[in-house]
Design an enzyme around this catalytic site. Structure first.
Site, short mmCIF file in Angstrom:
data_model
loop_
_atom_site.label_atom_id
_atom_site.label_comp_id
_atom_site.label_asym_id
_atom_site.label_seq_id
_atom_site.Cartn_x
_atom_site.Cartn_y
_atom_site.Cartn_z
CG ASP A 1 50.86 2.74 -15.11
OD1 ASP A 1 50.50 2.34 -13.87
OD2 ASP A 1 50.48 3.80 -15.40
CB THR B 1 45.45 2.29 -13.94
OG1 THR B 1 46.65 1.57 -14.33
CG2 THR B 1 45.42 3.23 -13.00
CB THR B 2 45.84 -2.74 -16.14
OG1 THR B 2 47.00 -2.05 -16.34
CG2 THR B 2 45.50 -3.68 -17.47
CG ASP C 1 51.38 2.27 -10.15
OD1 ASP C 1 50.95 3.70 -10.23
OD2 ASP C 1 50.96 1.44 -11.09
#
Length: 542
Positions: free
Chosen positions: A73, A106-107, A404
């Site tokens: 994550d 987020t990545t 998520d």
């Protein structure tokens, strides 16, 4: 800059460097400062780039006290990284912004920002001013967002048929540790959102969804509880384990006699005085128990604890009780059962009681851990996701995965449009941006083309992490998108035999993807405008 200096030691034996000609050293400014910033951002982006996609690799992080976290994550990786460079900290904040607003991607947002800065570095070397690059990126972003709107599909939310939502949740969970229970976790997330969503306002109150984890089981044992789960048990082992048609007295006052508000001490000098004090305490305990029973309650939920004497009295009076229930749990129980939190026994009445269909005690594991489940609540909107795992690390990663998925389903409730993943939408946007650059006569066309190249970094990383030839795979997919005019073609990361993401049901929310592109572009624009850093005591370099 490699500074030549002498190592010296202070009075405590700590080393420090005496730099020669220190008064002549200068801070970085201008193009050198921008390049320094770009290098720091690229370093952070390259760290998380290998975690992108369903075949992305995990990172192991060890905290100073030795606690181990294994995750892919992006927000968690960056949050736990110990970064000191100012621009690296901005990249961490970028990931947090995406996590707070959307919950997923987020990545990808950090990888995209790093790619944009990498392309900007090449433009700077060619003599293009940072402001012109930033303006070109802004124009390209608008083109990309318009293209996303054009290729999006509407996924109408049907409460009776949630298959569409489950498919989107499965895409989010595809890169997580819970892939062995892929569909089960997607169904749990969708079920939780459907239970608490307000479809009139098109919003979801996350306060009504509690995620609880307990180690010592299998991931497959995870479940959605239509009620409240608290990590407590009955205060006495002989109290009933199941209470049907429960009427809950929710108390924030302690089960103990009132203490005299005086500074003078009380001396007990005889056995008679001690017995009087003992009888007084017993009468007060009995009075409190009677007040609870007279209200019609058959279960007491207490925020504070009580001693063995009070516990024995509660058992004698057949009034089950739960003690040491935390503040957030107390509030959630009150919301779910429709009860009122009572601060004094004298204020307790039947209309302030909470109502539940059943309260039962769960027992599991070799250690016989016990938890209480409150189901059939008056307000059925409060739900609990109960996660199991073999150890703490698995449980914590499962919590991040479910968070998520919950965020993505919430975004679909707000805006039901989706785009297709696997790098398909990034390639489609890149093609659109390159076409717009060809139509632009100004110097910004170079920045727009660079923006198009940066967008292709995401499908490149997906192909690379899946063991495919990145350049060849990307070239083939881009050519197919152009020739077939099909924006749904992406990288076949799982080798399913087709690169049509619509057929594979690889879906991402339109709101999440637009936010990703907007946030990355805004941060890059801001970094390109920083040409000087004046931190206390900072020398040239970083």
């Amino acid at each position: 800059m490699a500074a030549v200096g002498t190592v010296a030691f202070d009075e405590y034996g700590r080393p420090f460097i005496i730099v020669r000609d220190q008064e002549q050293k200068s801070r970085l400014s201008g193009k050198d400062a921008i390049k320094s910033h770009i290098l720091a951002a690229k370093t952070v982006a390259n760290i998380v780039r290998t975690s992108l996609g369903p075949n992305g690799l995990d990172k192991m992080m060890v905290s100073p006290d030795g606690e181990v976290t294994v995750t892919n994550d992006g927000a968690t990786i960056l949050d736990q990284m110990d970064v000191s460079h100012q621009i690296a900290k901005l990249m961490v904040e970028l990931s947090k912004s995406q996590d707070n607003e959307i919950g997923d991607g987020t990545t990808g947002v950090v990888v995209l920002a790093g790619a944009l800065l990498e392309q900007a570095e090449e433009l700077l070397d060619r003599g293009i001013h940072p402001i012109r690059i930033a303006d070109g990126y802004e124009s390209a972003m608008r083109v990309a967002l318009e293209r996303l709107d054009a290729i999006s599909d509407d996924f109408p939310i049907d409460q009776a048929n949630t298959e569409n939502l489950i498919q989107v949740a499965m895409t989010t969970l595809g890169s997580k540790i819970v892939t062995k229970c892929h569909r089960q976790f997607a169904e749990i997330a969708v079920g939780a959102i459907m239970s608490v969503a307000d479809f009139d306002r098109k919003d979801v109150d996350f306060e009504l969804i509690k995620v609880e984890g307990k180690q010592g089981g299998r991931l497959e044992d995870s479940q959605l509880i239509k009620g409240v789960l608290i990590d407590k048990d009955m205060s006495h082992s002989q109290m009933p384990k199941t209470i049907k048609d429960a009427k809950l007295a929710i108390l924030t006052c302690p089960f103990e006699p009132p203490k005299p508000k005086t500074k003078h001490k009380l001396d007990v000098t005889s056995v008679e005085d001690y017995k009087k004090l003992q009888n007084y305490e017993k009468e007060k305990f009995q009075e409190m128990v009677n007040q609870v029973k007279d209200s019609g309650a058959n279960l007491a939920i207490c925020q504070w604890g009580f001693d063995d004497e009070a516990n024995h009295l509660l058992l004698q009076n057949e009034l089950p009780a739960v003690r040491w229930v935390g503040g957030p749990e107390i509030e959630l129980i009150a919301i779910a059962t429709g009860g009122r939190i009572v601060p004094r026994f004298s204020e307790l009445s039947s209309d302030k009681l909470g109502h539940a269909g059943i309260v039962r005690e769960l027992s599991f594991g070799t250690t016989k851990d016990r938890m209480l489940v409150i189901e059939g609540c008056k307000n059925s909107k409060a739900v609990t996701i109960f996660l199991r795992g073999g150890n703490k690390m698995i449980v914590e990663e499962a919590k991040r995965s479910v968070h998520d998925a919950l965020c993505v389903i919430r975004n679909l409730v707000r805006d039901s449009r989706v785009v297709y993943g696997g790098g398909a939408c990034e390639i489609a946007c890149s093609i659109a941006v390159n076409k717009a650059a060809d139509m632009n006569p100004s110097l910004e066309q170079y920045a727009m083309r660079a923006y198009g190249h940066a967008l292709e970094t995401v499908p490149l990383a997906l192909a690379e992490n899946s063991g495919l030839g990145p350049i060849q795979t990307l070239t083939e997919v881009r050519a197919q998108q152009v020739n077939k005019n099909n924006p749904h073609l992406g990288i076949d990361c799982l080798n399913n035999g087709t690169n049509d993401m619509k057929v594979q049901h690889v879906l991402e929310t339109l709101a999440g993807k637009k936010q990703q592109i907007s946030l990355a572009t805004q941060l890059v624009r801001m970094i390109l405008k920083i040409d000087d850093v004046r931190a206390p005591g900072q020398q040239q370099g970083f």
